[in-house]
Enzyme design. Structure first.
Site, PDB file in Angstrom:
ATOM      1  CE1 TYR A  47      -3.161   2.998   0.735  1.00  0.00           C
ATOM      2  CE2 TYR A  47      -2.668   2.763   3.072  1.00  0.00           C
ATOM      3  CZ  TYR A  47      -3.288   3.439   2.038  1.00  0.00           C
ATOM      4  OH  TYR A  47      -4.045   4.549   2.306  1.00  0.00           O
ATOM      5  CE  LYS A  89       6.310  -1.405  11.643  1.00  0.00           C
ATOM      6  NZ  LYS A  89       7.079  -1.635  10.417  1.00  0.00           N
ATOM      7  CE1 TYR A 128       3.255  -3.589  12.089  1.00  0.00           C
ATOM      8  CE2 TYR A 128       1.972  -2.211  13.580  1.00  0.00           C
ATOM      9  CZ  TYR A 128       2.695  -2.363  12.408  1.00  0.00           C
ATOM     10  OH  TYR A 128       2.879  -1.286  11.580  1.00  0.00           O
ATOM     11  CB  THR A 137       1.741   1.543  17.538  1.00  0.00           C
ATOM     12  OG1 THR A 137       2.806   1.258  16.656  1.00  0.00           O
ATOM     13  CG2 THR A 137       0.429   1.303  16.868  1.00  0.00           C
ATOM     14  CG  ASN A 159      -0.798  -7.896   2.962  1.00  0.00           C
ATOM     15  OD1 ASN A 159      -1.826  -8.564   2.787  1.00  0.00           O
ATOM     16  ND2 ASN A 159      -0.817  -6.713   3.548  1.00  0.00           N
ATOM     17  NE  ARG A 219      -6.473   5.343  16.774  1.00  0.00           N
ATOM     18  CZ  ARG A 219      -7.094   5.296  17.959  1.00  0.00           C
ATOM     19  NH1 ARG A 219      -7.460   6.407  18.578  1.00  0.00           N
ATOM     20  NH2 ARG A 219      -7.345   4.136  18.534  1.00  0.00           N
ATOM     21  CB  SER A 246       3.773   2.513  13.735  1.00  0.00           C
ATOM     22  OG  SER A 246       2.495   2.669  14.274  1.00  0.00           O
ATOM     23  CG  PHE A 306       0.393  10.066  13.650  1.00  0.00           C
ATOM     24  CD1 PHE A 306       1.770  10.261  13.506  1.00  0.00           C
ATOM     25  CD2 PHE A 306      -0.155  10.215  14.906  1.00  0.00           C
ATOM     26  CE1 PHE A 306       2.570  10.604  14.601  1.00  0.00           C
ATOM     27  CE2 PHE A 306       0.630  10.572  16.008  1.00  0.00           C
ATOM     28  CZ  PHE A 306       1.983  10.767  15.843  1.00  0.00           C
TER      29      PHE A 306
HETATM   30  P1  NAD Z   1       1.467  -3.658   3.055  1.00  0.00           P
HETATM   31  O1  NAD Z   1       1.208  -4.985   3.673  1.00  0.00           O
HETATM   32  O2  NAD Z   1       0.508  -3.146   2.056  1.00  0.00           O
HETATM   33  O3  NAD Z   1       2.926  -3.648   2.403  1.00  0.00           O
HETATM   34  C1  NAD Z   1       3.998  -4.373   2.948  1.00  0.00           C
HETATM   35  C2  NAD Z   1       4.637  -5.182   1.806  1.00  0.00           C
HETATM   36  O4  NAD Z   1       5.757  -5.910   2.324  1.00  0.00           O
HETATM   37  C3  NAD Z   1       3.686  -6.200   1.183  1.00  0.00           C
HETATM   38  O5  NAD Z   1       3.664  -6.016  -0.222  1.00  0.00           O
HETATM   39  C4  NAD Z   1       4.299  -7.563   1.560  1.00  0.00           C
HETATM   40  O6  NAD Z   1       4.101  -8.529   0.552  1.00  0.00           O
HETATM   41  C5  NAD Z   1       5.755  -7.209   1.756  1.00  0.00           C
HETATM   42  N1  NAD Z   1       6.505  -8.073   2.687  1.00  0.00           N
HETATM   43  C6  NAD Z   1       6.155  -8.390   3.969  1.00  0.00           C
HETATM   44  N2  NAD Z   1       7.095  -9.191   4.496  1.00  0.00           N
HETATM   45  C7  NAD Z   1       8.063  -9.380   3.540  1.00  0.00           C
HETATM   46  C8  NAD Z   1       9.279 -10.115   3.487  1.00  0.00           C
HETATM   47  N3  NAD Z   1       9.699 -10.841   4.517  1.00  0.00           N
HETATM   48  N4  NAD Z   1      10.004 -10.083   2.339  1.00  0.00           N
HETATM   49  C9  NAD Z   1       9.577  -9.355   1.269  1.00  0.00           C
HETATM   50  N5  NAD Z   1       8.437  -8.654   1.260  1.00  0.00           N
HETATM   51  C10 NAD Z   1       7.681  -8.658   2.382  1.00  0.00           C
HETATM   52  O7  NAD Z   1       1.640  -2.617   4.262  1.00  0.00           O
HETATM   53  P2  NAD Z   1       1.673  -1.023   4.240  1.00  0.00           P
HETATM   54  O8  NAD Z   1       0.418  -0.528   4.841  1.00  0.00           O
HETATM   55  O9  NAD Z   1       2.103  -0.548   2.906  1.00  0.00           O
HETATM   56  O10 NAD Z   1       2.810  -0.777   5.305  1.00  0.00           O
HETATM   57  C11 NAD Z   1       4.165  -0.536   4.935  1.00  0.00           C
HETATM   58  C12 NAD Z   1       4.993  -0.357   6.193  1.00  0.00           C
HETATM   59  O11 NAD Z   1       4.471   0.717   6.962  1.00  0.00           O
HETATM   60  C13 NAD Z   1       5.022  -1.569   7.119  1.00  0.00           C
HETATM   61  O12 NAD Z   1       6.297  -1.680   7.674  1.00  0.00           O
HETATM   62  C14 NAD Z   1       3.989  -1.199   8.179  1.00  0.00           C
HETATM   63  O13 NAD Z   1       4.258  -1.857   9.379  1.00  0.00           O
HETATM   64  C15 NAD Z   1       4.230   0.293   8.289  1.00  0.00           C
HETATM   65  N6  NAD Z   1       3.090   1.025   8.838  1.00  0.00           N
HETATM   66  C16 NAD Z   1       1.860   0.925   8.224  1.00  0.00           C
HETATM   67  C17 NAD Z   1       0.768   1.606   8.754  1.00  0.00           C
HETATM   68  C18 NAD Z   1      -0.601   1.485   8.132  1.00  0.00           C
HETATM   69  O14 NAD Z   1      -1.594   1.839   8.794  1.00  0.00           O
HETATM   70  N7  NAD Z   1      -0.724   1.026   6.884  1.00  0.00           N
HETATM   71  C19 NAD Z   1       0.926   2.415   9.897  1.00  0.00           C
HETATM   72  C20 NAD Z   1       2.186   2.518  10.473  1.00  0.00           C
HETATM   73  C21 NAD Z   1       3.270   1.815   9.931  1.00  0.00           C
HETATM   74  N1  UFG Z   2     -12.642   1.379  14.062  1.00  0.00           N
HETATM   75  C1  UFG Z   2     -14.002   1.118  14.144  1.00  0.00           C
HETATM   76  N2  UFG Z   2     -14.490   0.100  13.387  1.00  0.00           N
HETATM   77  C2  UFG Z   2     -13.714  -0.640  12.537  1.00  0.00           C
HETATM   78  C3  UFG Z   2     -12.328  -0.343  12.451  1.00  0.00           C
HETATM   79  C4  UFG Z   2     -11.824   0.679  13.241  1.00  0.00           C
HETATM   80  O1  UFG Z   2     -14.723   1.745  14.908  1.00  0.00           O
HETATM   81  O2  UFG Z   2     -14.222  -1.547  11.883  1.00  0.00           O
HETATM   82  C5  UFG Z   2     -12.092   2.482  14.862  1.00  0.00           C
HETATM   83  C6  UFG Z   2     -11.062   2.005  15.870  1.00  0.00           C
HETATM   84  O3  UFG Z   2     -11.702   1.592  17.054  1.00  0.00           O
HETATM   85  C7  UFG Z   2     -10.202   3.251  16.040  1.00  0.00           C
HETATM   86  C8  UFG Z   2     -10.284   3.950  14.664  1.00  0.00           C
HETATM   87  O4  UFG Z   2     -11.422   3.388  14.015  1.00  0.00           O
HETATM   88  O5  UFG Z   2     -10.798   4.076  16.978  1.00  0.00           O
HETATM   89  C9  UFG Z   2      -9.054   3.708  13.811  1.00  0.00           C
HETATM   90  O6  UFG Z   2      -8.805   2.316  13.754  1.00  0.00           O
HETATM   91  P1  UFG Z   2      -7.822   1.651  12.693  1.00  0.00           P
HETATM   92  O7  UFG Z   2      -7.861   0.174  12.921  1.00  0.00           O
HETATM   93  O8  UFG Z   2      -8.114   2.155  11.336  1.00  0.00           O
HETATM   94  O9  UFG Z   2      -6.403   2.261  13.089  1.00  0.00           O
HETATM   95  P2  UFG Z   2      -5.603   2.165  14.459  1.00  0.00           P
HETATM   96  O10 UFG Z   2      -5.465   3.569  14.957  1.00  0.00           O
HETATM   97  O11 UFG Z   2      -6.177   1.186  15.376  1.00  0.00           O
HETATM   98  O12 UFG Z   2      -4.182   1.571  13.991  1.00  0.00           O
HETATM   99  C10 UFG Z   2      -3.589   1.840  12.727  1.00  0.00           C
HETATM  100  C11 UFG Z   2      -2.862   0.612  12.202  1.00  0.00           C
HETATM  101  C12 UFG Z   2      -1.663   0.297  13.046  1.00  0.00           C
HETATM  102  C13 UFG Z   2      -0.794   1.481  13.144  1.00  0.00           C
HETATM  103  C14 UFG Z   2      -1.577   2.641  13.688  1.00  0.00           C
HETATM  104  C15 UFG Z   2      -0.742   3.885  13.758  1.00  0.00           C
HETATM  105  O13 UFG Z   2      -3.747  -0.503  12.195  1.00  0.00           O
HETATM  106  O14 UFG Z   2      -0.926  -0.726  12.429  1.00  0.00           O
HETATM  107  O15 UFG Z   2      -2.702   2.898  12.839  1.00  0.00           O
HETATM  108  O16 UFG Z   2      -0.117   4.117  12.559  1.00  0.00           O
HETATM  109  F1  UFG Z   2       0.257   1.231  13.936  1.00  0.00           F
END
Ligand code: NAD
Ligand code: UFG
Length: 345
Positions: A12, A155, A151, A128, A36, A232, A126, A179
């Site tokens: 993503y 981080k 998870y 988190t 993924n 958030r 993150s 965020f």
């Molecule tokens: P995503 O799952 O869409 O992308 C991660 C990609 O990494 C995937 O394409 C997956 O196939 C690949 N991958 C996972 N493990 C691997 C491995 N061992 N070798 C090679 N490829 C591998 O996730 P995203 O939302 O794009 O997140 C990207 C990064 O940002 C991650 O590190 C995630 O923890 C971090 N992050 C995401 C969020 C969020 O809300 N999306 C928030 C905070 C941090």
């Molecule tokens: N929520 C709902 N219903 C749902 C999903 C979420 O009410 O079906 C609420 C949650 O309770 C929360 C808010 O929407 O209050 C946001 O929830 P998300 O699951 O979208 O996001 P989080 O803040 O829980 O966590 C996300 C990612 C984590 C990351 C964090 C900070 O899932 O991996 O943001 O970057 F670490």
């Protein structure tokens, strides 16, 4: 032309970042094991930028394969390391998978960097790491709190591994603490593709509106916030992607102030769950079917970023507002729907 390795580049945030990197002239190579993400993301990126991408599919947790990759690619100027498993709930039931995948991948990459004199790393962290902060908005000096999930712990440990490695080598690194990234590219050619039932709010909203889910469950309205639902700091994924380009540039041009730097990436504004739903209803014209249910265990009440350090030091500011975020997410969901209709005809 500077070359950037983007791990997790078909995912993503990675895919949006590859677009921004290519658009300002970086040569990009992606490594992803597609655990993924889908391979057609590569074609979709090329459809946006008009540039073909080098891609290798392998597991970065495999040390031999990762070190062999670095032997074959000597001319990498910087690495953005997105690849990780990221489902919070899944990490609670499969902790070892998460520690293995996220930590071995990082350590293998760091070893490859040291062996081959690659100096610049951008790492996906993150907000988190802050847990429920005592003061809001939260800045980078706030204490890291005990992680609520394996998870989240990966981080925190990753940031420590990077900081320790920087201290004893020529490595320079920037950890970006995201965020809540939402939304999709304006072309609607790339976006978030959650596998199975989404855990996150916005994909659940758009999947409910398109008819893939019956009803959104709002997890609790008894929090101490103005409307009772948690707050958030949602940030548009393209704004987030642009910050990565700036972070790479900062290191490549040797503008970092410290060998290891940490930045918050948010908008600085908080929105409640009900406010996000309202924004979605406004931009889509759809009345969303939702119900208030019990709180979700592990959710914090509220968090939003102090972004002044990133604004000042990176010269970066998130530009897109909440309506642009929900609108782009909806446009992406509609594009997925139209593609499904085409393939089932
Ligand atoms: P995503 O799952 O869409 O992308 C991660 C990609 O990494 C995937 O394409 C997956 O196939 C690949 N991958 C996972 N493990 C691997 C491995 N061992 N070798 C090679 N490829 C591998 O996730 P995203 O939302 O794009 O997140 C990207 C990064 O940002 C991650 O590190 C995630 O923890 C971090 N992050 C995401 C969020 C969020 O809300 N999306 C928030 C905070 C941090
Ligand atoms: N929520 C709902 N219903 C749902 C999903 C979420 O009410 O079906 C609420 C949650 O309770 C929360 C808010 O929407 O209050 C946001 O929830 P998300 O699951 O979208 O996001 P989080 O803040 O829980 O966590 C996300 C990612 C984590 C990351 C964090 C900070 O899932 O991996 O943001 O970057 F670490």
């Amino acid at each position: 032309m500077k070359k950037v390795l983007v791990t997790g580049g078909t995912g993503y945030i990675g895919s949006h970042t590859v677009v921004e990197l290519q658009q300002v002239g970086y040569d990009v190579i992606i490594v992803d094991n597609l655990s993924n993400s889908q391979p057609d993301v590569l074609e979709n990126i090329t459809n946006i930028t008009g540039i073909k991408i080098d891609f290798e599919k392998f597991d970065l947790a495999d040390r031999k394969k990762t070190l062999d990759f670095f032997k074959r690619h000597k001319n990498i100027d910087a690495i953005i390391h997105f690849a990780a498993l990221k489902a919070v709930g899944e990490s609670v039931v499969q902790p070892l998978n998460y520690y293995y995948n996220n930590l071995f991948s990082l350590m293998n990459i760091l070893q490859g960097m040291l062996d081959n004199n690659i100096e610049n790393l951008v790492f996906s962290s993150s907000c988190t790491v802050y847990g429920q902060p005592a003061n809001l908005p939260v800045d980078e000096s706030a204490p890291v709190q005990i992680a609520l999930s394996p998870y989240g712990n990966t981080k925190q440990i990753s940031e420590e591994i990077i900081s320790d490695t920087v201290r004893t080598s020529k490595l320079k690194a920037i950890s970006l603490r995201y965020f809540n990234p939402i939304g999709a590219h304006e072309s609607a050619k790339i976006g978030e593709l959650p596998i199975g039932v989404p855990n996150n709010l916005v994909p659940f909203i758009t999947q409910t509106a398109i008819g893939l889910r019956d009803q959104l469950k709002v997890f609790g309205n008894d929090y101490p916030t103005p409307d009772g639902t948690p707050i958030r700091d949602y940030i548009h994924v393209v704004d987030l992607a642009k910050a990565h380009v700036i972070a790479v540039e900062r290191m490549v041009k040797k503008n970092s102030k410290y060998p290891y730097e940490v930045f918050n990436l948010g908008t600085g504004k908080g929105y409640s769950v009900l406010e996000v739903i309202k924004s979605f209803e406004k931009v889509s014209g759809i009345k969303l079917n939702y119900a208030i249910v019990e709180r979700r265990p592990g959710d914090i009440t509220e968090v939003w970023a102090d972004t002044s350090f990133a604004n000042l030091e990176l010269g970066w500011k998130a530009e897109k507002d909440i309506d642009e975020m929900t609108e782009s997410a909806w446009k992406w969901e509609l594009a997925l729907y139209n593609n499904r209709k085409k393939t089932t005809k």
